[in-house]
Design an enzyme around this catalytic site. Structure first.
Site, PDB file in Angstrom:
ATOM      1  N   ARG B  38      56.931  39.598  52.373  1.00 58.02           N
ATOM      2  CA  ARG B  38      57.812  38.885  51.442  1.00 58.02           C
ATOM      3  C   ARG B  38      59.229  39.416  51.529  1.00 58.02           C
ATOM      4  O   ARG B  38      60.191  38.712  51.345  1.00 58.02           O
ATOM      5  CB  ARG B  38      57.310  39.039  50.011  1.00 58.02           C
ATOM      6  CG  ARG B  38      56.347  37.964  49.582  1.00 58.02           C
ATOM      7  CD  ARG B  38      55.786  38.292  48.226  1.00 58.02           C
ATOM      8  NE  ARG B  38      55.168  39.617  48.256  1.00 58.02           N
ATOM      9  CZ  ARG B  38      54.041  39.927  47.621  1.00 58.02           C
ATOM     10  NH1 ARG B  38      53.432  39.038  46.888  1.00 58.02           N
ATOM     11  NH2 ARG B  38      53.537  41.120  47.705  1.00 58.02           N
ATOM     12  N   LYS B 135      35.345  35.183  46.364  1.00 56.78           N
ATOM     13  CA  LYS B 135      35.160  35.320  47.813  1.00 56.78           C
ATOM     14  C   LYS B 135      34.109  34.336  48.318  1.00 56.78           C
ATOM     15  O   LYS B 135      34.241  33.776  49.400  1.00 56.78           O
ATOM     16  CB  LYS B 135      34.742  36.759  48.161  1.00 56.78           C
ATOM     17  CG  LYS B 135      35.838  37.796  47.958  1.00 56.78           C
ATOM     18  CD  LYS B 135      35.406  39.162  48.514  1.00 56.78           C
ATOM     19  CE  LYS B 135      36.465  40.225  48.298  1.00 56.78           C
ATOM     20  NZ  LYS B 135      36.082  41.541  48.865  1.00 56.78           N
TER      21      LYS B 135
END
Lengths: 312, 312
Positions: B38, B135
């Site tokens: 980022r 998940k």
């Protein structure tokens, strides 16, 4: 409480660490108290036992879910005050509560899930910084929507930090017997409040005009202690001297980077509390905040000194 | 690796606990390796240092963000293999990676962020049960979208569990010197794998046809140990006997209910690993899985015995 002053209180997240104390305190205070639950017969025996004890004490279990808008609006419509004590995974989902409150239109006070440091006055890093940012976002949403609110900044949970005498590397293991880890120089002031007291102050605040649209901080004067002061207090009681291992701020930052979940979260919270002193390093201005022990001097809170006696 | 067999590898979450080891292993293996970041100049000095070391070793830093679809598609288009090692807060956000992979259309293999127990073969409770469910949801999405994939179930991170000799109540504090906490009877088998080895096996798997659309489990034979066996191994090395404090499964379930975040997460993970033995209590069938040390017998992994020597 004066007769006729009871409120109808709905707790969301009422089976969690702080939520269950709030439910108990609300009932004891005489409020008509409900808890939103997903499952009235949970398979987890500990949770089942908790729900049974709730019902026995007069709590209404209301079946509903953050993710079921209709159930949420229905539960909210029959109450005055909403206390959210949802856990970290559901912080952002509280926007759903805000939406439901707006639709219901009858809520006198909303207390979102805060129950920690003041997330607008902390100085920490990820991963907890991102969690705190979610709480800040929710504050802005609540304010933009004009919902009457109180933010409860209770500071440090006693049960999290005191059993290990503030050593976050051994949280859960009981008091250290030989060595103790101190983050930074150990002189930053932290604040420890026993969960039952947090719940009592919270319940006192929910219908108090002085806490409307304010932050209520909990800073019990005897419970504002540096880590070094806490260790000294324990050493005197236990009659032994601990070997102190220091971890510098720079090394702590490196450790946070390297540590796996969830240790990295614990450490980034500890950076804020024990190194940067974020729980007591600012003045509470009347423009934004009030302090709980000043508002409710009649509450006999548990001092850190008393709490440590339980650990001997 | 044979010349001309290099892949282009993009790591998302490459600065995290396991991600940074994967980046290093990928570069060492000769792959053209990129990391999605980022911010190329993070204020956190530890993270800045890590990025510098990446660049020095030949890693390409690609500016981008899970939440910026365009940046994600662009980064993905110039790669063959995507390894996600994002942390728990971003597990659900990996649906954004799936969307971008579909749009890019060129990805030969996607490894979502797993790096733990097999989330479809665990037996635990909240709060970690909800994380594991995310998940599982992502697995179903990947399969429904027909994306070539490998799920890496590396089992227990050595750096999380071994420094405290498997005592999850003192994770971060170093080896116990007097007493140690054992959850349950201590006989369930857990699996410990050193992070560098997890990364090496992962990188070996990314272009291996035998791991395509399979789960790769890491069960190094010498590293499958019960907590009691681990403690005995340590006691022999350290030349001292620890006082074992047992916490029954029932009491552990109550403690998980009562514990605050993030201790409750650590405990609900520990329930699965140390009490219910979920890392080694099932057979790996060829229909769904392969085992790393069988596939890559040439990798000289670190044994638990060797790891414990570092702690003496």
């Amino acid at each position: 409480m004066e007769p006729g002053k009871e409120s109808r209180v709905l707790v969301i997240g009422g089976t969690g660490h702080i939520g269950k104390h709030i439910v108990t305190a609300s009932v004891r205070h005489g409020h008509s108290t409900s808890v939103l639950i997903r499952d009235a017969t949970p398979s987890d025996p500990a949770k089942a036992q908790l729900l049974t004890s709730f019902v026995d004490s007069g709590v209404a279990l209301i079946k509903g879910d953050l993710f079921n808008h209709e159930s949420l609006v229905k539960a909210i419509k029959s109450t005055d005050i909403i206390i959210s004590a949802v856990g970290p995974r559901q912080l952002a989902e509280q926007t759903r509560i805000v939406t439901a409150i707006k639709e219901a239109g009858n809520v006198k006070r909303f207390l979102p899930s805060e129950f920690g440091s003041d997330v607008e006055r902390v100085h920490t890093v990820d991963p907890v910084a991102s969690l705190y940012a979610k709480k800040v976002d929710l504050r802005r949403l609540i304010e933009a929507e004009g919902i009457p609110h109180t933010y409860v900044c209770c500071n440090g949970f006693a049960e999290t930090y005191l059993p290990s005498i503030g050593d976050v590397t051994t949280v859960g293991a009981g008091p250290p017997t030989e060595k103790i880890t101190v983050l930074g120089d150990g002189d930053a002031k932290a604040v420890f409040v026993v969960e039952e007291d947090i719940a009592v102050y919270t319940v006192r605040a929910i219908d108090d005009p002085r806490t409307l649209n304010k932050i209520i901080y909990m800073r019990p004067p005897t419970n504002i202690l540096s880590h070094n002061e806490l260790i000294s207090m324990w050493e005197r009681k236990a009659g032994k001297t601990l070997h102190i291992v220091h971890i510098t701020e720079v090394n702590l930052l490196e450790w946070i980077e390297e540590a796996a979940f969830p240790l990295n979260i614990l450490l980034s919270i500890a950076l804020s509390i024990f190194v940067r002193g974020d729980q007591a390093n600012f003045e509470i201005e009347p423009s934004f905040g009030v302090e709980a022990t000043e508002l409710y001097p009649d509450v006999k809170y548990t001092t850190v000194d008393q709490y440590l006696n339980r650990l001997l």
